[in-house]
Write an enzyme that holds these catalytic residues in place. Sequence first.
Site, PDB file in Angstrom:
ATOM      1  N   ASP A   1      29.133  60.482 -54.954  1.00 30.09           N
ATOM      2  CA  ASP A   1      28.096  59.773 -56.242  1.00 30.09           C
ATOM      3  C   ASP A   1      29.499  58.972 -57.515  1.00 30.09           C
ATOM      4  O   ASP A   1      29.631  59.346 -57.553  1.00 30.09           O
ATOM      5  CB  ASP A   1      27.636  60.214 -57.629  1.00 30.09           C
ATOM      6  CG  ASP A   1      26.256  59.997 -58.506  1.00 30.09           C
ATOM      7  OD1 ASP A   1      26.912  58.491 -58.521  1.00 30.09           O
ATOM      8  OD2 ASP A   1      25.839  60.496 -59.328  1.00 30.09           O
TER       9      ASP A   1
ATOM     10  N   PHE B   1      26.743  64.677 -63.574  1.00 29.94           N
ATOM     11  CA  PHE B   1      25.272  64.088 -63.702  1.00 29.94           C
ATOM     12  C   PHE B   1      25.396  63.401 -62.811  1.00 29.94           C
ATOM     13  O   PHE B   1      25.634  62.464 -61.847  1.00 29.94           O
ATOM     14  CB  PHE B   1      26.057  62.731 -64.882  1.00 29.94           C
ATOM     15  CG  PHE B   1      24.635  62.409 -65.897  1.00 29.94           C
ATOM     16  CD1 PHE B   1      23.409  63.257 -66.399  1.00 29.94           C
ATOM     17  CD2 PHE B   1      24.456  61.314 -65.143  1.00 29.94           C
ATOM     18  CE1 PHE B   1      22.317  63.367 -66.401  1.00 29.94           C
ATOM     19  CE2 PHE B   1      22.797  61.148 -65.760  1.00 29.94           C
ATOM     20  CZ  PHE B   1      21.848  61.381 -66.505  1.00 29.94           C
TER      21      PHE B   1
ATOM     22  N   LYS C   1      24.765  50.574 -61.557  1.00 30.17           N
ATOM     23  CA  LYS C   1      24.942  50.558 -62.543  1.00 30.17           C
ATOM     24  C   LYS C   1      25.507  48.642 -62.616  1.00 30.17           C
ATOM     25  O   LYS C   1      24.864  48.356 -62.003  1.00 30.17           O
ATOM     26  CB  LYS C   1      26.313  51.685 -62.590  1.00 30.17           C
ATOM     27  CG  LYS C   1      25.497  52.818 -63.677  1.00 30.17           C
ATOM     28  CD  LYS C   1      26.525  53.133 -64.727  1.00 30.17           C
ATOM     29  CE  LYS C   1      25.937  54.391 -64.963  1.00 30.17           C
ATOM     30  NZ  LYS C   1      25.662  54.377 -66.831  1.00 30.17           N
TER      31      LYS C   1
HETATM   32  C1  LIG Z   1      27.114  59.749 -61.806  1.00 28.30           C
HETATM   33  C2  LIG Z   1      25.904  58.959 -62.190  1.00 28.30           C
HETATM   34  N1  LIG Z   1      24.547  59.156 -61.169  1.00 28.30           N
HETATM   35  C3  LIG Z   1      23.546  58.676 -61.488  1.00 28.30           C
HETATM   36  C4  LIG Z   1      23.822  58.325 -62.835  1.00 28.30           C
HETATM   37  C5  LIG Z   1      22.343  58.035 -63.321  1.00 28.30           C
HETATM   38  O1  LIG Z   1      21.863  56.554 -63.123  1.00 28.30           O
HETATM   39  P1  LIG Z   1      20.593  55.786 -63.945  1.00 28.30           P
HETATM   40  O2  LIG Z   1      20.933  56.332 -65.307  1.00 28.30           O
HETATM   41  O3  LIG Z   1      20.967  54.832 -62.603  1.00 28.30           O
HETATM   42  O4  LIG Z   1      18.952  56.186 -63.236  1.00 28.30           O
HETATM   43  C6  LIG Z   1      24.394  57.979 -63.485  1.00 28.30           C
HETATM   44  C7  LIG Z   1      23.771  57.358 -65.144  1.00 28.30           C
HETATM   45  O5  LIG Z   1      24.357  56.953 -66.417  1.00 28.30           O
HETATM   46  C8  LIG Z   1      25.025  58.573 -63.562  1.00 28.30           C
HETATM   47  O6  LIG Z   1      26.729  58.483 -64.165  1.00 28.30           O
END
Ligand SMILES: Cc1ncc(COP(=O)(O)O)c(C=O)c1O
Length: 402
Positions: free
Chosen positions: A224, A138, A253
Amino acid sequence: MSVTESGLVGAAQRYLMNNYGPPLAAFVSGSGSVLVEDSGREVLDFLAGIAVCSLGHCHPTVTAAISEQAGKLIHTSNFFANEHGPEVARRLEDLLGIGEGRVFFGNSGAEANEAAIKLARRFAGEGRRRIVALEGGFHGRTFGALSATGQFAKQIPFEPLVPGFAHVRPGDIGALEAELTRGDVAAVMIEMLQGEAGVVPVPDEFVLAARELTTGNGTLLILDEVQTGFGRTGEWFAFQRLGIVPDMVTLAKAIASGFPVGALFARAEVASAFQPGDHGTTYGGQALAMAAARATIQTLVELDAPGLARTKGELLAKAVERLPGVTGVRGRGLLLGAMLERPIAKAVQTYALEEGLIVNAIGDSVVRLAPPLVVTEEEITAAVQRLGRALHRAEVEPGEGK
Ligand SMILES: Cc1ncc(COP(=O)(O)O)c(C=O)c1O
């Protein structure tokens, strides 16, 4: 008539879009691992704003830094530098430990990933446009990040997506090798512990092979660490356990305790591919956001965030594993997924909230636990009792919690 006459949850349903579904509750204050509902009831927060509030709610150091900066200077635009941005970037370079780099600041995880995708294509040049990501991963909801996301139900309603993305199954080294052999891949993008997929670890040997194959092939490796970063998995960043050196790391986060900040760190050589005018965002890296990030990172270092995640995570995992109805616990540090015997995760989430505990159902059979890293042993004991009661109620009456 006040908009909240029907209560905060009712008002939210009337005036806000339904893309998150109806709110489960409404909170008006918080401290440490405790949130206070509009009714005054206290609830233990074992989700921490989805792995965001690692220092707990309203940590006094962070609140003081935000308050002080808000009275001094909030925003100037990226035509100008401010007193916190470079220091936050220096700290990131230090904590990541992968050599000299440069940082781009945005406002979310998705934006950090958008920047990574653009930088990868800019660095790779003509002929290398494709991004290979993993099934289950994700990366966010904006179009580039959504195209990288390997959860197809989230993509299909919004097709056509950005062209040039492919997905391989985590663990399928042969499939990755086949993609790379084409010689047109700008970057491979990996979320090492797939949080939104249910706290599913990508096999270590796959991540190691991805680093080796990309290095040999002139392809970049983007990790990520939006959800796993800043100590949550028991290391500052999840990749450090494997001793590999990624080309880019995306962050968000926990970086600023809930103040909206995202960051892309790239090795200096890669970062130099961005020329003035190639990318930008109005708010990114502004003084107020950077003050929040600076105070957060400083405090996480002082408290030894990875150490907290390791010790508290072990306690929590061991206790949850013993609960009836739980078949096992996966994940690392304080990013855990309790796997359930039966598909009652939604009911468990609902009953847990009634019992005074926030947890998060992912799919039918996994409950995600990601409390603040500062959670106490007493809070862990209380949370496990509440989760046990919720599991029991969900076993008896799974329909009620739907
Ligand atoms: C691994 C990962 N990457 C990217 C994101 C996207 O982040 P945002 O919701 O701040 O756009 C999330 C959000 O849950 C995530 O868990």
